[in-house]
Design a protein around this motif. Structure first.
Motif, PDB file in Angstrom:
ATOM      1  N   SER A  76       0.831  -1.191   0.088  1.00 14.34           N
ATOM      2  CA  SER A  76       0.053   0.066  -0.022  1.00 14.34           C
ATOM      3  C   SER A  76       0.909   1.208  -0.027  1.00 14.34           C
ATOM      4  CB  SER A  76      -0.886   0.051   1.164  1.00 14.34           C
ATOM      5  OG  SER A  76      -1.564   1.336   1.287  1.00 14.34           O
ATOM      6  N   GLU A  77       0.366   2.134  -0.617  1.00 13.96           N
ATOM      7  CA  GLU A  77       1.044   3.514  -0.630  1.00 13.96           C
ATOM      8  C   GLU A  77       0.815   4.332   0.767  1.00 13.96           C
ATOM      9  OE1 GLU A  77       3.248   4.853  -3.193  1.00 13.96           O
ATOM     10  OE2 GLU A  77       3.182   2.823  -3.779  1.00 13.96           O
ATOM     11  N   ALA A  78       0.008   3.856   1.476  1.00 11.75           N
ATOM     12  CA  ALA A  78      -0.470   4.737   2.507  1.00 11.75           C
ATOM     13  C   ALA A  78      -0.118   3.996   3.888  1.00 11.75           C
ATOM     14  CB  ALA A  78      -1.993   5.162   2.576  1.00 11.75           C
ATOM     15  N   THR A  79       0.042   4.742   5.039  1.00 12.72           N
ATOM     16  CA  THR A  79       0.316   4.052   6.395  1.00 12.72           C
ATOM     17  C   THR A  79      -0.798   4.593   7.024  1.00 12.72           C
ATOM     18  OG1 THR A  79       1.831   5.567   7.252  1.00 12.72           O
ATOM     19  CG2 THR A  79       2.640   3.660   6.201  1.00 12.72           C
ATOM     20  N   TYR A  80      -1.467   3.733   8.022  1.00 14.93           N
ATOM     21  CA  TYR A  80      -2.446   4.151   8.925  1.00 14.93           C
ATOM     22  C   TYR A  80      -2.002   4.164  10.295  1.00 14.93           C
ATOM     23  CZ  TYR A  80      -5.055   3.344   4.815  1.00 14.93           C
ATOM     24  OH  TYR A  80      -5.545   3.447   3.444  1.00 14.93           O
ATOM     25  N   GLN A  81      -2.377   5.077  11.415  1.00 17.93           N
ATOM     26  CA  GLN A  81      -1.954   5.030  12.698  1.00 17.93           C
ATOM     27  C   GLN A  81      -3.208   5.258  13.516  1.00 17.93           C
ATOM     28  OE1 GLN A  81       1.108   7.770  13.577  1.00 17.93           O
ATOM     29  NE2 GLN A  81       1.203   7.210  15.569  1.00 17.93           N
ATOM     30  N   TYR A  82      -3.543   4.562  14.350  1.00 18.21           N
ATOM     31  CA  TYR A  82      -4.363   4.424  15.491  1.00 18.21           C
ATOM     32  C   TYR A  82      -3.854   4.719  16.786  1.00 18.21           C
ATOM     33  CZ  TYR A  82      -7.164   2.468  11.700  1.00 18.21           C
ATOM     34  OH  TYR A  82      -8.067   2.146  10.733  1.00 18.21           O
ATOM     35  N   GLN A 141      -3.647  21.674   7.015  1.00 23.94           N
ATOM     36  CA  GLN A 141      -3.227  20.340   7.647  1.00 23.94           C
ATOM     37  C   GLN A 141      -3.770  19.787   8.642  1.00 23.94           C
ATOM     38  OE1 GLN A 141       0.941  20.680   9.286  1.00 23.94           O
ATOM     39  NE2 GLN A 141       1.156  18.308   9.421  1.00 23.94           N
ATOM     40  N   PRO A 142      -4.053  18.487   8.365  1.00 25.99           N
ATOM     41  CA  PRO A 142      -5.060  17.900   9.613  1.00 25.99           C
ATOM     42  C   PRO A 142      -4.133  17.397  10.705  1.00 25.99           C
ATOM     43  CG  PRO A 142      -4.942  16.378   7.562  1.00 25.99           C
ATOM     44  CD  PRO A 142      -4.111  17.575   7.448  1.00 25.99           C
ATOM     45  N   CYS A 143      -4.721  17.812  12.007  1.00 22.34           N
ATOM     46  CA  CYS A 143      -4.091  17.601  13.082  1.00 22.34           C
ATOM     47  C   CYS A 143      -4.989  17.448  14.245  1.00 22.34           C
ATOM     48  CB  CYS A 143      -3.066  18.530  13.472  1.00 22.34           C
ATOM     49  SG  CYS A 143      -3.622  20.296  13.453  1.00 22.34           S
ATOM     50  N   PHE A 144      -4.754  17.190  15.460  1.00 27.72           N
ATOM     51  CA  PHE A 144      -5.465  16.831  16.555  1.00 27.72           C
ATOM     52  C   PHE A 144      -5.320  17.918  17.620  1.00 27.72           C
ATOM     53  CE2 PHE A 144      -5.245  13.101  14.415  1.00 27.72           C
ATOM     54  CZ  PHE A 144      -6.467  12.290  14.439  1.00 27.72           C
ATOM     55  N   ILE A 145      -6.334  18.085  18.636  1.00 28.59           N
ATOM     56  CA  ILE A 145      -6.284  19.239  19.574  1.00 28.59           C
ATOM     57  C   ILE A 145      -5.898  18.145  20.895  1.00 28.59           C
ATOM     58  CG2 ILE A 145      -7.529  20.512  21.097  1.00 28.59           C
ATOM     59  CD1 ILE A 145      -9.342  21.258  18.904  1.00 28.59           C
ATOM     60  N   PHE A 146      -4.686  18.632  21.350  1.00 26.92           N
ATOM     61  CA  PHE A 146      -3.911  17.707  22.518  1.00 26.92           C
ATOM     62  C   PHE A 146      -4.146  18.712  23.929  1.00 26.92           C
ATOM     63  CE2 PHE A 146      -3.083  14.401  19.708  1.00 26.92           C
ATOM     64  CZ  PHE A 146      -2.745  13.319  20.445  1.00 26.92           C
ATOM     65  N   GLY A 147      -4.669  19.923  23.615  1.00 30.62           N
ATOM     66  CA  GLY A 147      -4.541  20.749  24.793  1.00 30.62           C
ATOM     67  C   GLY A 147      -5.293  21.921  24.466  1.00 30.62           C
ATOM     68  N   ARG A 148      -6.073  22.493  25.471  1.00 28.13           N
ATOM     69  CA  ARG A 148      -6.960  23.854  25.166  1.00 28.13           C
ATOM     70  C   ARG A 148      -6.733  24.691  26.401  1.00 28.13           C
ATOM     71  NH1 ARG A 148      -9.390  19.570  27.282  1.00 28.13           N
ATOM     72  NH2 ARG A 148     -11.461  19.738  28.624  1.00 28.13           N
ATOM     73  N   ARG A 149      -7.099  25.799  25.843  1.00 26.87           N
ATOM     74  CA  ARG A 149      -7.024  26.798  26.877  1.00 26.87           C
ATOM     75  C   ARG A 149      -8.306  27.885  26.995  1.00 26.87           C
ATOM     76  NH1 ARG A 149      -2.617  26.303  24.343  1.00 26.87           N
ATOM     77  NH2 ARG A 149      -0.751  25.516  25.350  1.00 26.87           N
ATOM     78  N   LYS A 150      -8.723  28.440  28.036  1.00 29.36           N
ATOM     79  CA  LYS A 150      -9.690  29.217  28.069  1.00 29.36           C
ATOM     80  C   LYS A 150      -9.798  30.449  27.162  1.00 29.36           C
ATOM     81  CE  LYS A 150     -11.137  28.770  32.951  1.00 29.36           C
ATOM     82  NZ  LYS A 150     -11.215  29.555  34.033  1.00 29.36           N
ATOM     83  N   LEU A 194       0.126  15.780  15.709  1.00 28.29           N
ATOM     84  CA  LEU A 194      -0.084  14.963  15.105  1.00 28.29           C
ATOM     85  C   LEU A 194      -0.027  13.551  16.078  1.00 28.29           C
ATOM     86  CD1 LEU A 194       1.984  15.267  11.913  1.00 28.29           C
ATOM     87  CD2 LEU A 194      -0.467  15.910  12.185  1.00 28.29           C
ATOM     88  N   LEU A 195      -0.604  12.492  15.560  1.00 33.94           N
ATOM     89  CA  LEU A 195      -0.582  11.123  16.473  1.00 33.94           C
ATOM     90  C   LEU A 195       0.693  10.799  16.901  1.00 33.94           C
ATOM     91  CD1 LEU A 195      -3.510   9.136  15.122  1.00 33.94           C
ATOM     92  CD2 LEU A 195      -3.358  10.638  16.937  1.00 33.94           C
ATOM     93  N   ASP A 196       1.815  11.052  16.132  1.00 30.14           N
ATOM     94  CA  ASP A 196       3.065  10.538  16.398  1.00 30.14           C
ATOM     95  C   ASP A 196       3.829  11.590  17.397  1.00 30.14           C
ATOM     96  OD1 ASP A 196       3.749  12.739  14.826  1.00 30.14           O
ATOM     97  OD2 ASP A 196       5.016  11.477  13.246  1.00 30.14           O
ATOM     98  N   GLY A 197       3.323  12.732  17.675  1.00 29.79           N
ATOM     99  CA  GLY A 197       3.622  13.515  18.825  1.00 29.79           C
ATOM    100  C   GLY A 197       4.238  14.708  18.167  1.00 29.79           C
ATOM    101  N   THR A 198       4.346  14.919  16.859  1.00 27.75           N
ATOM    102  CA  THR A 198       4.763  15.957  16.293  1.00 27.75           C
ATOM    103  C   THR A 198       4.187  17.140  16.358  1.00 27.75           C
ATOM    104  OG1 THR A 198       5.468  14.436  14.406  1.00 27.75           O
ATOM    105  CG2 THR A 198       5.552  16.834  13.755  1.00 27.75           C
ATOM    106  N   VAL A 199       4.592  18.118  17.116  1.00 28.58           N
ATOM    107  CA  VAL A 199       3.859  19.450  17.134  1.00 28.58           C
ATOM    108  C   VAL A 199       3.607  20.249  16.163  1.00 28.58           C
ATOM    109  CG1 VAL A 199       4.073  21.536  18.928  1.00 28.58           C
ATOM    110  CG2 VAL A 199       4.851  19.379  19.641  1.00 28.58           C
ATOM    111  N   ILE A 200       2.255  20.648  15.799  1.00 29.22           N
ATOM    112  CA  ILE A 200       2.093  21.710  14.699  1.00 29.22           C
ATOM    113  C   ILE A 200       2.078  22.877  15.304  1.00 29.22           C
ATOM    114  CG2 ILE A 200       0.093  22.167  12.982  1.00 29.22           C
ATOM    115  CD1 ILE A 200       1.560  19.695  12.601  1.00 29.22           C
TER     116      ILE A 200
END
Length: 136
Positions: A31-37, A81-90, A98-104
């Motif tokens: 496959s040309e793609a990798t998947y991370q869960y 760029q798609p990414c995830f929210i890992f922290g929020r502030r008021k 990203l899921l591998d821990g790379t900070v955007i």
């Protein structure tokens, strides 16, 4: 058995090749793609701070679930760029990774984000692998 199958078909040693050998299809096109869960929590179970205030009042240990319409582990688009929210502030700034821990971004404003998917307990990320031909 995996090593013998790999040697019979003259394949290099890698996790993906071993997986194909185990499946019984060692010569299948990879496959040309990798998947991370990644599995994440849904709730923070500590309801109160451990230190009790004067007067016997226990201070709540919970942050607001939604900040400016976003919650922890939502999948968002940040500058395309798609990414995830890992922290929020008021204030409405978010820690994006990203899921591998790379900070955007450590503090991107909610005004620069677009919601892509709401959070679930399983986060999913697909990435295209880049194949570099061997140099001769």
């Amino acid at each position: 058995m995996t090593k013998n199958t790999r040697i019979e078909h003259s394949l290099e040693k890698s996790h993906a090749v071993d997986a194909r050998c185990i499946s019984g299809h060692p010569t299948a096109k990879p496959s040309e793609a990798t998947y991370q869960y990644k599995q994440v929590r849904k709730n923070n179970r500590q309801l109160h701070k451990t230190t009790i205030l004067k007067g016997g009042i226990r201070k709540a240990n919970k942050a607001e679930r939604f900040v400016k319409g976003f919650q922890l582990f939502d999948k968002v688009l940040c500058e395309g760029q798609p990414c995830f929210i890992f922290g929020r502030r008021k204030t409405g700034s978010f820690d994006l990774r990203l899921l591998d821990g790379t900070v955007i971004s450590r503090g991107k404003s909610y005004k620069k984000l677009a919601l892509k998917e709401k959070a679930t307990s399983w986060l999913f990320e697909r990435s295209e692998t880049v194949h570099i031909p061997p140099h001769k």
